[in-house]
Design a protein around this motif. Structure first.
Motif, mmCIF file in Angstrom:
data_model
loop_
_atom_site.group_PDB
_atom_site.id
_atom_site.type_symbol
_atom_site.label_atom_id
_atom_site.label_comp_id
_atom_site.label_asym_id
_atom_site.label_seq_id
_atom_site.Cartn_x
_atom_site.Cartn_y
_atom_site.Cartn_z
ATOM 1 N N VAL A 1 -54.737 -124.144 -26.635
ATOM 2 C CA VAL A 1 -54.852 -123.292 -27.866
ATOM 3 C C VAL A 1 -54.538 -122.035 -27.708
ATOM 4 O O VAL A 1 -55.199 -121.437 -26.754
ATOM 5 N N THR A 2 -53.691 -121.018 -28.325
ATOM 6 C CA THR A 2 -53.361 -119.645 -28.120
ATOM 7 C C THR A 2 -52.592 -119.165 -26.840
ATOM 8 O O THR A 2 -52.831 -118.012 -26.905
ATOM 9 N N ILE A 3 -52.256 -119.955 -26.040
ATOM 10 C CA ILE A 3 -51.831 -119.432 -24.938
ATOM 11 C C ILE A 3 -50.195 -119.692 -24.999
ATOM 12 O O ILE A 3 -49.551 -120.721 -25.422
ATOM 13 N N LYS A 4 -49.436 -118.684 -24.760
ATOM 14 C CA LYS A 4 -47.651 -118.834 -24.840
ATOM 15 C C LYS A 4 -47.137 -119.516 -23.757
ATOM 16 O O LYS A 4 -47.455 -119.470 -22.710
ATOM 17 N N TYR A 5 -46.439 -120.649 -24.184
ATOM 18 C CA TYR A 5 -45.741 -121.588 -23.405
ATOM 19 C C TYR A 5 -44.135 -121.187 -23.664
ATOM 20 O O TYR A 5 -43.859 -120.811 -24.520
ATOM 21 N N TYR B 1 -43.719 -120.837 -27.462
ATOM 22 C CA TYR B 1 -44.485 -121.494 -28.289
ATOM 23 C C TYR B 1 -45.795 -121.187 -28.085
ATOM 24 O O TYR B 1 -46.412 -121.277 -26.834
ATOM 25 N N ILE B 2 -46.340 -120.904 -29.182
ATOM 26 C CA ILE B 2 -48.060 -120.839 -29.142
ATOM 27 C C ILE B 2 -48.686 -121.787 -29.905
ATOM 28 O O ILE B 2 -48.500 -121.885 -31.082
#
Length: 80
Positions: free
Chosen positions: A15-19, A61-62
């Protein structure tokens, strides 16, 4: 659960990491350029070096939840 889907099964993300959501056909092109990319803004570097002619080659996507169902990805067709 894992962070790659081979058969459409849900994946688990932090959660909260940009992919980035990208077509797997481009993974080799990105891998070939990794040594030349600046890590400060890796997403812009991939966009500019690997996909210089594409308007939006991938989605950023975050996640807000750990489980991501692939049916959330929708294809967008742009007509120019």
């Amino acid at each position: 659960m894992k962070n790659i889907s081979l058969n459409g099964e849900p994946i688990e993300l932090s959660v909260t990491i940009k992919y980035i959501v990208i077509d797997a056909l481009y993974i080799n092109a990105i891998s070939a350029e990794l040594a030349h990319l600046q890590r400060d803004d890796i997403f812009d570097e991939i966009r500019n070096i690997v996909f210089p002619y594409a308007y939006n080659p991938f989605a950023e996507y975050i996640p807000e939840e750990k489980v991501f169902n692939l049916d959330q990805i929708k294809r967008l067709i742009m007509i120019r």
